[in-house]
Design an enzyme around this catalytic site. Structure first.
Site: not given
Ligand code: 5BU
Length: 264
Positions: A91-94
């Site tokens: 869930d890196r939310k790039f």
């Protein structure tokens, strides 16, 4: 039961292999649960997966939360996840421009080497998705991007206009697995599903059997309601890892989500 019987149009219209893999695993395990494995140590993570692995379909990580992270232990952790037939979702939310997002898939954590799914904001434009897909291709792997169309936290800035644009652009992008929707508000989810249509997935955080306000602005909605409203995967963190008996909790979320899918 076969996945096409259970998932209907979502199965027949899915284009990304990872979408079919998720639906297959969820059907085999009779669980639409993605565990938000928010533990801060490798030992804590191993303990959690060993306990609840059989009852979940995917594992959501925040790799940068882990205090004693090391590449070799992470490789063992991923092997354990595969042993339990779990998709791994970072869930890196790039949110950066395409070429930087692509590079951020490598670096110290080397996310493209082990993730099947990652999250991204579309704030920088659609090239972020191409950047992430390129990173997977470079290591001969396949993955899918979940775009944040809504969030579960109160006061977030993803207004209806923004959501509509994310869905319009994401729905036609082949690298997009689907969207993050707000699991705490079934009404908003129903609307989101109408906008998204039947092809792409909606995965929802902000789900807990104890509905209401959580810590620091988090909000929770009911797992059954979320699936009925159109969620394809309930993302549950503290509802499982914070429970007195994580295994029993995971079993319960699995059963609720599966029954809801069958009713839907
Ligand atoms: P919880 O313990 O069930 O509240 O954990 C929720 C998890 O989902 C946590 O890892 C968040 O980073 C993640 N999350 C979220 O809560 N809300 C969102 O809108 C998004 C992710 Br996107």
């Amino acid at each position: 039961m076969q996945p096409d019987e259970v998932w209907g149009e979502r199965w027949s219209s899915a284009t990304l292999p990872i979408a079919k893999r998720y639906m297959t695993v969820a059907t085999e395990k009779q669980s639409l649960v993605c565990l938000a494995a928010d533990r801060r140590t490798m030992g804590g993570l191993f303990e959690l997966i060993n306990e609840v692995g059989p009852f979940i379909a995917a594992l959501k990580t925040h790799v940068d939360l882990i205090e004693d992270w090391s590449p070799s232990e992470w490789a063992d952790f991923c092997a354990l996840a595969h042993h339990h037939n779990l998709l791994i979702f970072e869930d890196r939310k790039f949110a950066d421009i395409g070429k930087i997002s692509r590079s951020q898939m490598t670096g110290i954590y080397n996310i493209s080497a082990w993730s099947d799914i990652v999250t991204a904001h579309l704030i920088s434009g659609p090239d972020v998705v191409d950047g992430l897909q390129t990173a997977w291709k470079e290591v001969n792997r396949e993955g899918g991007v979940l775009l944040l169309a809504q969030m579960s936290s109160r006061g977030n800035l993803l207004n209806e206009n923004y959501t509509n644009t994310v869905v319009r652009l994401g729905a036609v992008h082949e690298g997009v697995l689907g969207f993050i929707g707000n699991g705490s508000k079934p009404d908003e989810l129903v609307e989101l599903r109408q906008k998204v249509g039947q092809q792409k997935m909606i995965w929802t955080p902000g789900v807990n059997r104890e509905v209401g306000d959580g810590e620091m602005g988090q909000r929770y909605g009911d797992p059954y309601d979320a699936v009925i409203a159109g969620s394809d995967c309930i993302i549950v963190g503290s509802g499982i890892h914070g429970a007195e008996h994580p295994k029993t909790a995971a079993q319960s979320y699995a059963q609720i989500s599966w029954n809801a899918l069958l009713s839907r």
